[in-house]
Design a protein around this motif. Structure first.
Motif, mmCIF file in Angstrom:
data_model
loop_
_atom_site.group_PDB
_atom_site.id
_atom_site.type_symbol
_atom_site.label_atom_id
_atom_site.label_comp_id
_atom_site.label_asym_id
_atom_site.label_seq_id
_atom_site.Cartn_x
_atom_site.Cartn_y
_atom_site.Cartn_z
ATOM 1 N N LEU A 18 0.831 -1.193 0.000
ATOM 2 C CA LEU A 18 0.000 0.000 0.000
ATOM 3 C C LEU A 18 0.870 1.250 0.000
ATOM 4 N N ARG A 22 -2.787 4.598 1.726
ATOM 5 C CA ARG A 22 -3.529 3.335 1.775
ATOM 6 C C ARG A 22 -4.236 2.987 0.471
ATOM 7 N N GLU A 52 -4.439 -9.031 3.212
ATOM 8 C CA GLU A 52 -5.327 -8.062 3.862
ATOM 9 C C GLU A 52 -6.665 -7.944 3.128
ATOM 10 N N TYR A 55 -9.600 -6.015 4.490
ATOM 11 C CA TYR A 55 -9.468 -4.570 4.630
ATOM 12 C C TYR A 55 -9.611 -3.827 3.303
ATOM 13 N N LEU A 56 -9.601 -4.550 2.202
ATOM 14 C CA LEU A 56 -9.584 -3.906 0.890
ATOM 15 C C LEU A 56 -10.994 -3.686 0.372
ATOM 16 N N GLN A 60 -10.252 -2.090 -4.856
ATOM 17 C CA GLN A 60 -8.860 -2.458 -4.603
ATOM 18 C C GLN A 60 -8.629 -3.937 -4.848
ATOM 19 N N THR A 286 0.280 -0.844 6.539
ATOM 20 C CA THR A 286 -0.809 -1.813 6.566
ATOM 21 C C THR A 286 -2.134 -1.061 6.533
ATOM 22 N N ALA A 287 -3.190 -1.775 6.168
ATOM 23 C CA ALA A 287 -4.490 -1.129 5.991
ATOM 24 C C ALA A 287 -5.091 -0.726 7.336
ATOM 25 N N GLU A 288 -5.874 0.343 7.316
ATOM 26 C CA GLU A 288 -6.567 0.803 8.514
ATOM 27 C C GLU A 288 -7.648 -0.204 8.920
#
Length: 311
Positions: A18, A22, A52, A55-56, A60, A286-288
Motif C-alpha cells: 500500500l 492506503r 489483507e 481490509y480492501l 482495490q 498496513t491497511a486501517e
C-alpha cells in the motif's frame, strides 16, 4: 494459465503493498511478484488473509487481481480469494476474480451469520456449481468461526466440488484425517491438501500434504522452496535445518507490542517491514485500522532478517 491440476508446492499468499495514503501500490506489487517468481514458487494466492483481503475495497481487490494476472502473464497459476460473508456475495466476488483471469478461487465458510454444517456444505456446492474455475476451500476458523470438518472436506472433494484445501486451522489431527482420507480414495489423487502453517511445513509434508501456503513466504520464498524440495527429495535432515531457520525468521511476527496492537497488525506489519527492508516494496503501511510498527519494532524485524541471512 488454466490449471490442469490443483496447485501443489509453494503457493505464497501475496501481500498487498500500500501507499502511505492506503491505496494499492501496483509498482511495489509487481516487484513483489517478481521477487516470488524469482524465488521459485509454484503458484500465487492473492486476496487471502496475508493480502489483507478483509481490509480492501472491492475496487482495490479487483485492482490487485488485474495487476498480478497481467504481470504474471501465464508464468504461474494465480489463485484469488473470493472471500465474503454469504454465498451471493462470494459468487459476486468469484465472478469478478474470474473475469480478471484468476485460475482458481479460494473460498471460506460463510461468516457473520451462524451456519450449520449442512449450510456450509450447501455454500460450497452452490459456489462450485456457478464458478467457471476450480474452488479451493480455505479452513480458517479463527477468522470465520467455523471449522471445516475433515469428513465434509473429503465428501465435497469426492463429489468434485472442491479441488483443494488450504488448512490454516492449526488442527493437525483434522489435517491428518484429510490427508489419510485422500490417500484412501484413489479418486481423490488430484485433490490438493495444502498447509497454511509457516512453522510445521516439514511435518505436514511428511504426513503427505501437497504443499504450503506460507505468509512468511513473501519474505523468503526461496527458503520455502528449498524446504519443499528437500522434503520432496526425502532429505529430512536438510528439511529440518531449513524449517528451523524459517522458524527463527518467523519470530518477527512477535515484535509488535501486544499492549497496543493485535496479532494481525504485528504479523502483517512485520512481513511488510521485512519486504521494505529488503527493498522489495516502497512502503510498509498496513491497511486501517491496523496499528503500524514503531521504529524500534521495525529494527527488531531487521535483526530477524540478518540472523536468517536475508540482509
Amino acid at each position: 494459465m488454466t490449471m490442469p491440476t490443483p496447485p501443489t508446492g509453494v503457493v505464497p499468499p501475496v501481500c498487498t503493498p500500500l501507499t502511505p495514503d492506503r491505496e494499492v501500490d501496483t509498482s511495489s506489487l509487481t516487484r513483489l511478484v517478481d521477487h516470488l517468481v524469482t524465488g521459485g514458487v509454484d503458484a500465487l494466492f492473492v486476496l487471502g488473509s496475508t493480502s489483507e483481503v478483509a481490509y480492501l475495497t472491492d475496487r482495490q481487490r479487483t485492482l490487485v487481481v488485474d495487476t498480478v494476472v497481467r504481470h504474471v502473464a501465464g508464468q504461474l497459476p494465480v489463485l484469488a480469494g473470493a472471500i465474503d460473508t454469504t454465498t451471493p456475495r462470494v459468487l459476486d466476488r468469484a465472478r469478478a476474480v474470474v473475469e480478471s483471469g484468476a485460475d482458481a478461487v479460494v473460498v471460506t465458510a460463510p461468516f457473520y451469520t451462524r451456519t450449520h454444517p449442512a449450510e456450509i456444505a450447501r455454500h460450497f456446492r452452490l459456489v462450485a456449481r456457478d464458478c467457471a474455475v476450480p474452488v479451493v476451500a480455505y479452513d480458517i476458523p479463527m477468522a470465520v468461526h467455523s471449522k471445516l470438518p475433515a469428513e465434509l472436506v473429503l465428501e465435497l472433494a469426492g463429489d468434485g466440488v472442491l479441488a483443494g484445501l488450504k488448512d490454516s486451522s492449526g488442527d493437525e489431527g483434522a489435517f491428518r484425517r484429510v490427508v489419510l482420507g485422500k490417500r484412501a480414495e484413489p479418486g481423490l489423487a488430484g485433490f490438493a491438501v495444502l498447509t497454511g502453517s509457516e512453522v510445521t511445513v516439514d511435518s505436514a509434508l511428511a504426513m503427505g500434504a501437497d504443499g504450503v501456503v506460507p505468509g512468511l513466504g513473501n519474505v523468503d520464498p526461496a527458503g520455502y522452496v528449498r524446504l519443499y524440495r528437500a522434503c520432496r527429495d526425502g532429505d529430512w535432515a536438510r528439511a529440518r535445518a531449513e524449517q528451523e531457520r524459517l522458524c527463527g525468521l518467523f519470530g518477527m511476527v512477535t515484535v509488535g507490542d501486544p499492549g497496543r496492537m493485535g496479532g494481525s497488525s504485528a504479523a502483517l506489519g512485520a512481513f511488510k517491514a521485512a519486504l521494505h527492508l529488503r527493498g522489495v516494496i516502497d512502503c510498509p503501511a498496513t491497511a486501517e485500522p491496523q496499528i503500524p510498527l514503531s521504529a524500534a519494532e521495525t529494527e527488531r524485524v531487521g535483526k530477524h532478517l540478518a540472523t536468517a541471512g536475508l540482509l
